[in-house]
Motif scaffolding. Sequence first.
Motif, short mmCIF file in Angstrom:
data_model
loop_
_atom_site.label_atom_id
_atom_site.label_comp_id
_atom_site.label_asym_id
_atom_site.label_seq_id
_atom_site.Cartn_x
_atom_site.Cartn_y
_atom_site.Cartn_z
N GLN A 1 -65.55 -41.90 -21.50
CA GLN A 1 -65.15 -42.96 -22.21
C GLN A 1 -64.41 -42.24 -23.63
O GLN A 1 -64.86 -41.51 -24.32
N THR A 2 -63.28 -42.99 -23.70
CA THR A 2 -62.27 -42.25 -24.88
C THR A 2 -62.15 -43.43 -25.83
O THR A 2 -61.73 -43.14 -26.91
N LEU A 3 -62.93 -44.48 -25.84
CA LEU A 3 -62.98 -45.58 -26.77
C LEU A 3 -64.27 -46.15 -26.98
O LEU A 3 -64.90 -46.18 -25.96
N ASP A 4 -64.74 -46.40 -28.13
CA ASP A 4 -66.01 -47.02 -28.37
C ASP A 4 -65.67 -48.70 -28.19
O ASP A 4 -65.30 -49.38 -28.82
N HIS A 5 -66.11 -49.12 -26.88
CA HIS A 5 -65.85 -50.29 -26.36
C HIS A 5 -66.94 -51.08 -26.07
O HIS A 5 -67.86 -50.42 -25.38
N ARG B 1 -74.53 -49.51 -23.15
CA ARG B 1 -75.63 -48.93 -22.30
C ARG B 1 -75.08 -48.25 -21.13
O ARG B 1 -75.99 -48.15 -20.10
N ILE B 2 -74.10 -47.70 -21.11
CA ILE B 2 -73.37 -46.82 -20.15
C ILE B 2 -73.09 -45.50 -20.55
O ILE B 2 -72.39 -45.25 -21.52
N GLU B 3 -73.94 -44.64 -20.06
CA GLU B 3 -73.83 -43.13 -20.49
C GLU B 3 -72.57 -42.56 -20.49
O GLU B 3 -71.85 -42.87 -19.37
N HIS C 1 -72.89 -49.66 -8.35
CA HIS C 1 -74.40 -49.42 -8.57
C HIS C 1 -74.78 -49.86 -9.90
O HIS C 1 -73.98 -50.99 -10.57
N THR C 2 -75.75 -49.14 -10.47
CA THR C 2 -76.42 -49.49 -11.61
C THR C 2 -75.28 -49.59 -12.81
O THR C 2 -75.19 -50.60 -13.83
N ASN C 3 -74.28 -48.64 -12.86
CA ASN C 3 -73.31 -48.39 -14.11
C ASN C 3 -72.24 -49.63 -13.94
O ASN C 3 -71.98 -50.21 -14.90
N GLY C 4 -71.62 -49.92 -12.62
CA GLY C 4 -70.85 -50.97 -12.63
C GLY C 4 -71.46 -52.33 -12.94
O GLY C 4 -70.83 -53.12 -13.48
N LEU C 5 -72.52 -52.63 -12.26
CA LEU C 5 -73.30 -53.79 -12.72
C LEU C 5 -73.49 -54.04 -14.14
O LEU C 5 -73.39 -55.06 -14.82
N GLN C 6 -73.77 -52.92 -14.82
CA GLN C 6 -74.06 -52.97 -16.19
C GLN C 6 -72.54 -53.30 -16.75
O GLN C 6 -72.60 -54.14 -18.00
N LEU C 7 -71.56 -52.68 -16.59
CA LEU C 7 -70.14 -53.16 -17.11
C LEU C 7 -70.01 -54.59 -16.77
O LEU C 7 -69.25 -55.25 -17.74
N LEU C 8 -69.98 -55.29 -15.53
CA LEU C 8 -69.90 -56.60 -15.27
C LEU C 8 -70.79 -57.60 -16.26
O LEU C 8 -70.52 -58.37 -16.98
N GLN C 9 -72.03 -56.82 -16.68
CA GLN C 9 -73.17 -57.73 -17.47
C GLN C 9 -72.47 -57.60 -18.83
O GLN C 9 -72.26 -58.75 -19.58
#
Length: 215
Positions: A136-140, A145-147, A198-206
Motif C-alpha cells: 500500500q503506497t497511499l493511506d486510503h 483493515r487490510i494489512e 477472499h478475505t482481503n478482497g471482500l474487505q476492500l469491497l466492504q
Amino acid sequence: MANTHVAVIDYGMGNLHSVAKALEHVGARHVELTSDPQIILAADRVVLPGVGAIRDCVSELRQLGLDEVVRQVATQKPLLGVCVGMQMLLEHSEENGGVDGLGLFPGKVKFFGNELQEEDGTRLKVPHMGWNQVKQTLDHPLWHRIEQDARFYFVHSYYGVPTRQTQLAGRCHYGVDIAAALAQDNVFATQFHPEKSHTNGLQLLQNFLAWDGRW
C-alpha cells in the motif's frame, strides 16, 4: 451502507455476476447490473469491471455511450475499476496494436513481454496469474483493515504504469513493478480481482460500500 445502490456497468464484457455476488455478500442490498446511463448516474456507487481484450472492452463501452457516463461518474460519486476496468481508465494500452483508454489517469498499459524474468534470471509465466503481495503506497479508506503486503489475486498479461506516482495507491512486483491500485479523488481502481481475493478482497469491497469518495 445496507441500503446503498451499487450499479455494476454491464457493457457485455466482464466478470459481472461474481462482482455483484461479492458486493451482496459484504452487505450491499441493491446491486444492479445495467447499461442504462440513467440508472448508473442515479446509483450511489458504481463499479466498472473488465476481463478479456481491452480493445473489445473499450469498443463496447464507447458503442453504448458509456465512456462518457464513466467520465461523468468519476466527477460525482465513488467509482471502482477492476482489472481491465482499471486499465481502461489510463490513457493508452499497448494491447491489440494500441488502444486509447478513457484517460482518467495519466499513464499507459504495457505488455509484460514474452521473456519476463526476475533479476536472478528466473523465468516468469505470462499471464501473471495467482496471488501476489500488494504494498500500500497511499493511506486510503479502501485499505481500511487490510494489512500491509496482503495478498490479492491477479490474472493479467498487461500492467498499468501511471505517470503520476501520487496516484499509485498500491504496487506489487512480478518481474517489474506493477500498479496494483490507482486512486484519485473519488475513483479507486485495482489490477487485482477483489471478488476473487477472499478475505482481503471482500474487505476492500466492504470498504468501498462505506466510502463516501473523500480521503
